[in-house]
Every structure is written in structure tokens, then in C-alpha cells.
Write a protein that holds these residues in place. Structure first.
Motif, PDB file in Angstrom:
ATOM      1  N   LYS A   1      39.193  40.501  54.520  1.00 45.78           N
ATOM      2  CA  LYS A   1      39.997  41.618  54.051  1.00 45.78           C
ATOM      3  C   LYS A   1      39.068  42.739  53.613  1.00 45.78           C
ATOM      4  O   LYS A   1      38.178  42.533  52.776  1.00 45.78           O
ATOM      5  CB  LYS A   1      40.880  41.174  52.874  1.00 45.78           C
ATOM      6  N   VAL A   2      39.278  43.913  54.210  1.00 51.27           N
ATOM      7  CA  VAL A   2      38.553  45.095  53.771  1.00 51.27           C
ATOM      8  C   VAL A   2      39.571  46.028  53.123  1.00 51.27           C
ATOM      9  O   VAL A   2      40.623  46.310  53.713  1.00 51.27           O
ATOM     10  CB  VAL A   2      37.857  45.810  54.946  1.00 51.27           C
ATOM     11  N   THR A   3      39.300  46.477  51.938  1.00 54.89           N
ATOM     12  CA  THR A   3      40.242  47.324  51.229  1.00 54.89           C
ATOM     13  C   THR A   3      39.500  48.468  50.549  1.00 54.89           C
ATOM     14  O   THR A   3      38.296  48.383  50.272  1.00 54.89           O
ATOM     15  CB  THR A   3      41.027  46.512  50.183  1.00 54.89           C
TER      16      THR A   3
ATOM     17  N   ILE B   1      44.524  40.803  42.978  1.00 57.95           N
ATOM     18  CA  ILE B   1      43.538  41.649  42.303  1.00 57.95           C
ATOM     19  C   ILE B   1      44.090  43.074  42.349  1.00 57.95           C
ATOM     20  O   ILE B   1      44.320  43.630  43.431  1.00 57.95           O
ATOM     21  CB  ILE B   1      42.160  41.599  42.981  1.00 57.95           C
ATOM     22  N   GLN B   2      44.309  43.634  41.192  1.00 56.01           N
ATOM     23  CA  GLN B   2      44.839  44.993  41.116  1.00 56.01           C
ATOM     24  C   GLN B   2      43.692  45.991  40.959  1.00 56.01           C
ATOM     25  O   GLN B   2      42.644  45.684  40.383  1.00 56.01           O
ATOM     26  CB  GLN B   2      45.783  45.113  39.909  1.00 56.01           C
ATOM     27  N   ARG B   3      43.909  47.174  41.511  1.00 57.86           N
ATOM     28  CA  ARG B   3      42.936  48.280  41.353  1.00 57.86           C
ATOM     29  C   ARG B   3      41.528  47.774  41.649  1.00 57.86           C
ATOM     30  O   ARG B   3      40.621  47.834  40.809  1.00 57.86           O
ATOM     31  CB  ARG B   3      43.022  48.864  39.936  1.00 57.86           C
ATOM     32  N   THR B   4      41.332  47.306  42.847  1.00 57.37           N
ATOM     33  CA  THR B   4      40.073  46.661  43.205  1.00 57.37           C
ATOM     34  C   THR B   4      38.878  47.581  42.962  1.00 57.37           C
ATOM     35  O   THR B   4      38.951  48.810  43.123  1.00 57.37           O
ATOM     36  CB  THR B   4      40.074  46.220  44.673  1.00 57.37           C
ATOM     37  N   GLN B   5      37.772  46.926  42.577  1.00 56.23           N
ATOM     38  CA  GLN B   5      36.499  47.596  42.355  1.00 56.23           C
ATOM     39  C   GLN B   5      35.473  47.011  43.325  1.00 56.23           C
ATOM     40  O   GLN B   5      35.656  45.900  43.842  1.00 56.23           O
ATOM     41  CB  GLN B   5      36.028  47.369  40.915  1.00 56.23           C
ATOM     42  N   GLN B   6      34.377  47.735  43.529  1.00 53.86           N
ATOM     43  CA  GLN B   6      33.366  47.256  44.467  1.00 53.86           C
ATOM     44  C   GLN B   6      32.779  45.920  44.019  1.00 53.86           C
ATOM     45  O   GLN B   6      32.419  45.089  44.870  1.00 53.86           O
ATOM     46  CB  GLN B   6      32.282  48.306  44.660  1.00 53.86           C
ATOM     47  N   GLU B   7      32.694  45.688  42.713  1.00 50.93           N
ATOM     48  CA  GLU B   7      32.128  44.419  42.242  1.00 50.93           C
ATOM     49  C   GLU B   7      33.060  43.231  42.495  1.00 50.93           C
ATOM     50  O   GLU B   7      32.658  42.083  42.283  1.00 50.93           O
ATOM     51  CB  GLU B   7      31.790  44.479  40.749  1.00 50.93           C
ATOM     52  N   ASP B   8      34.283  43.505  42.974  1.00 57.25           N
ATOM     53  CA  ASP B   8      35.182  42.412  43.334  1.00 57.25           C
ATOM     54  C   ASP B   8      34.850  41.850  44.710  1.00 57.25           C
ATOM     55  O   ASP B   8      35.387  40.808  45.103  1.00 57.25           O
ATOM     56  CB  ASP B   8      36.644  42.882  43.344  1.00 57.25           C
TER      57      ASP B   8
ATOM     58  N   GLY C   1      37.919  30.068  52.805  1.00 55.70           N
ATOM     59  CA  GLY C   1      37.667  31.249  51.984  1.00 55.70           C
ATOM     60  C   GLY C   1      38.223  32.533  52.585  1.00 55.70           C
ATOM     61  O   GLY C   1      38.503  32.616  53.789  1.00 55.70           O
ATOM     62  N   THR C   2      38.389  33.504  51.718  1.00 55.60           N
ATOM     63  CA  THR C   2      38.725  34.870  52.126  1.00 55.60           C
ATOM     64  C   THR C   2      37.569  35.766  51.720  1.00 55.60           C
ATOM     65  O   THR C   2      37.213  35.818  50.537  1.00 55.60           O
ATOM     66  CB  THR C   2      40.008  35.370  51.446  1.00 55.60           C
ATOM     67  N   ARG C   3      37.000  36.438  52.704  1.00 53.86           N
ATOM     68  CA  ARG C   3      35.901  37.371  52.411  1.00 53.86           C
ATOM     69  C   ARG C   3      36.504  38.724  52.116  1.00 53.86           C
ATOM     70  O   ARG C   3      37.104  39.345  52.998  1.00 53.86           O
ATOM     71  CB  ARG C   3      34.935  37.462  53.588  1.00 53.86           C
ATOM     72  N   LEU C   4      36.390  39.166  50.870  1.00 56.22           N
ATOM     73  CA  LEU C   4      36.932  40.453  50.444  1.00 56.22           C
ATOM     74  C   LEU C   4      35.807  41.470  50.335  1.00 56.22           C
ATOM     75  O   LEU C   4      34.805  41.226  49.664  1.00 56.22           O
ATOM     76  CB  LEU C   4      37.630  40.322  49.084  1.00 56.22           C
ATOM     77  N   THR C   5      36.004  42.597  51.003  1.00 57.10           N
ATOM     78  CA  THR C   5      35.056  43.696  50.917  1.00 57.10           C
ATOM     79  C   THR C   5      35.799  44.917  50.402  1.00 57.10           C
ATOM     80  O   THR C   5      36.788  45.353  51.007  1.00 57.10           O
ATOM     81  CB  THR C   5      34.432  44.020  52.285  1.00 57.10           C
ATOM     82  N   VAL C   6      35.333  45.456  49.293  1.00 59.58           N
ATOM     83  CA  VAL C   6      35.936  46.656  48.705  1.00 59.58           C
ATOM     84  C   VAL C   6      35.010  47.834  48.990  1.00 59.58           C
ATOM     85  O   VAL C   6      33.832  47.825  48.604  1.00 59.58           O
ATOM     86  CB  VAL C   6      36.142  46.487  47.188  1.00 59.58           C
ATOM     87  N   VAL C   7      35.548  48.823  49.705  1.00 59.15           N
ATOM     88  CA  VAL C   7      34.707  49.968  50.123  1.00 59.15           C
ATOM     89  C   VAL C   7      35.123  51.249  49.399  1.00 59.15           C
ATOM     90  O   VAL C   7      36.194  51.319  48.801  1.00 59.15           O
ATOM     91  CB  VAL C   7      34.774  50.180  51.641  1.00 59.15           C
TER      92      VAL C   7
END
Lengths: 113, 115
Positions: free
Chosen positions: B11-13, B79-86, B109-115
Motif C-alpha cells: 500500500k502506497v499512500t 492508521i489515521q493521518r498517516t505520517q512518513q514514520e508509519d 505482511g502489508t508493506r505500507l509506504t507513506v509518501v
């Protein structure tokens, strides 16, 4: 605070060697201890589970021991192969309503052909 | 199913957006765990569900994180209001119960990337 420590952090051995990975924990009142392997970019694969009443478990070339009194477990890998290369994680289960698995940071194993 | 299933796998968000991660445990498993693994780091415990008991939320890093579980089946981590450290891999595990005799089995697993 309950802590799990794994030594060494990384290990490189030639193919065919026998090796030992170490895990220590601060609180001996455990339910069980579980060894996992993690390949890069993947989830965790369960290798062995040792209940608190047991002293060791074996699966193929793997043997895990548990010494609760000293707060230690070892994972012995016999006749290592390149396919054994992975990160090995130790996790201690303290059970109960606050049960959670507390993980060590892992030992990254590299077996060279 | 045969194992623990997590979705999405990736997931990229954008920073500030909310995300939901899903975990389907092994059928019949009453215990369910969420962990987070940042790049090059160990596993951080987030939350633990055991049957109908109140969940152990002691590992949730902030009030932006929450999780629910429907009975003894699917769980969602929000996860609300995602941050890069998430950005991390979020891992879910289940076991028959939280007791001495039961192994924990992990999803991919789910790989989460916050951009």
C-alpha cells in the motif's frame, strides 16, 4: 521490562558447518519460546516451538533447546546449506491477558556455498 | 483458509491519508497479534486480541492507530493521518489461543509506504 536478546546479530559461515544461534530473555516466567525464520521481504515462518515444560525440540537439521533458569535458548543448525540463509528470530510468549510475543532483533545468517 | 492472510500486500499512500489493513486469521484461532517492522529493525508489538477479552493495546504508538476484531475472525488495523514514520511492514499473526502449547503463525505482511 521483559527483553529478548539475540547474539550474534549477524553470522557468516561456509556451507556444511554446524552453527548455534543464541537467544536470552530477562523474565523466566514464560509460556513458550518460538524460533522463526524470515526471508527478505517476507513474513515469518515458524520453525520450532518449545513449551515452558520442555527442554528441547527437534525438526530435521534444527534443534532448539530451552533453559528457563538461565533465561537462554539456542538454535542449533546442523550441516548448514545456502538455503538456510535468512534472519532467525526468537520470540518469547508470556501468555495471559497481556500475552504477546516479545521478539529479539534477530540473527542474520549467511551460508556461503 | 490454510494460513493467515493479509491484504493488501502493498500500500502506497499520501501523508495525511487514512489507511486500513486487513488480517484474516486461521479459522478457529482465538488469539490475534499485530506487529510492525520498520526497515532493518525488529518486530514491534502493536496490539493483541484474545477471544472476548479486552485487547491489549499497550503497543499502539499513538492515538492515530486503532484496531478492531470481529468476534474471532477478521481484524482491521487503521492508521489515521498517516505520517512518513508509519512506513513499515505490518505483520499479523494468529494462534489457537495464547497459551503454552500453541504456535503463532504469521501472514506475509502489508508493506505500507507513506509518501
Amino acid at each position: 521490562k521483559q527483553e529478548v536478546t539475540q547474539i550474534p546479530a549477524a553470522l557468516s559461515v561456509p556451507e556444511g558447518e554446524n552453527l548455534v544461534l543464541n537467544c536470552s530473555f530477562t523474565d523466566s516466567a514464560i509460556y513458550n519460546l518460538q524460533w522463526f525464520r524470515q526471508d527478505p521481504g517476507k513474513g515469518l515462518t515458524s520453525l520450532l516451538l518449545i513449551q515452558s515444560s520442555q527442554r528441547e525440540q527437534t525438526s530435521g537439521r534444527l534443534n532448539a533447546s530451552l533453559d528457563k533458569s538461565s533465561g537462554r535458548s539456542t538454535l542449533y543448525i546442523a550441516a548448514s546449506q545456502p538455503g538456510d540463509s535468512a534472519t532467525y528470530l526468537c520470540a518469547v510468549n508470556y501468555g495471559g491477558s497481556q500475552g504477546n510475543l516479545i521478539f529479539g532483533k534477530g540473527t542474520k545468517l549467511s551460508v556461503k556455498p | 483458509g490454510a494460513g493467515v492472510s493479509q491484504s493488501p500486500s502493498n500500500k502506497v499512500t499520501e501523508k495525511g491519508k487514512d489507511v486500513e489493513l486487513r488480517c484474516d486469521p486461521i479459522s478457529g484461532h482465538t488469539a490475534l497479534y499485530w506487529y510492525r517492522q520498520r526497515l532493518g529493525q525488529g518486530l514491534e508489538f502493536l496490539i493483541y486480541f484474545q477471544g472476548n477479552s479486552a485487547p491489549d493495546k499497550s503497543g499502539l504508538p499513538s492515538d492515530r492507530f486503532s484496531a478492531e476484531r470481529t468476534g474471532e475472525s477478521v481484524s482491521t488495523l487503521t492508521i489515521q493521518r498517516t505520517q512518513q514514520e508509519d512506513s513499515a511492514v505490518y505483520l499479523c499473526a494468529s494462534s489457537l489461543d495464547g497459551g503454552a502449547n500453541t504456535e503463532a503463525f504469521f501472514g506475509q505482511g502489508t508493506r505500507l509506504t507513506v509518501v
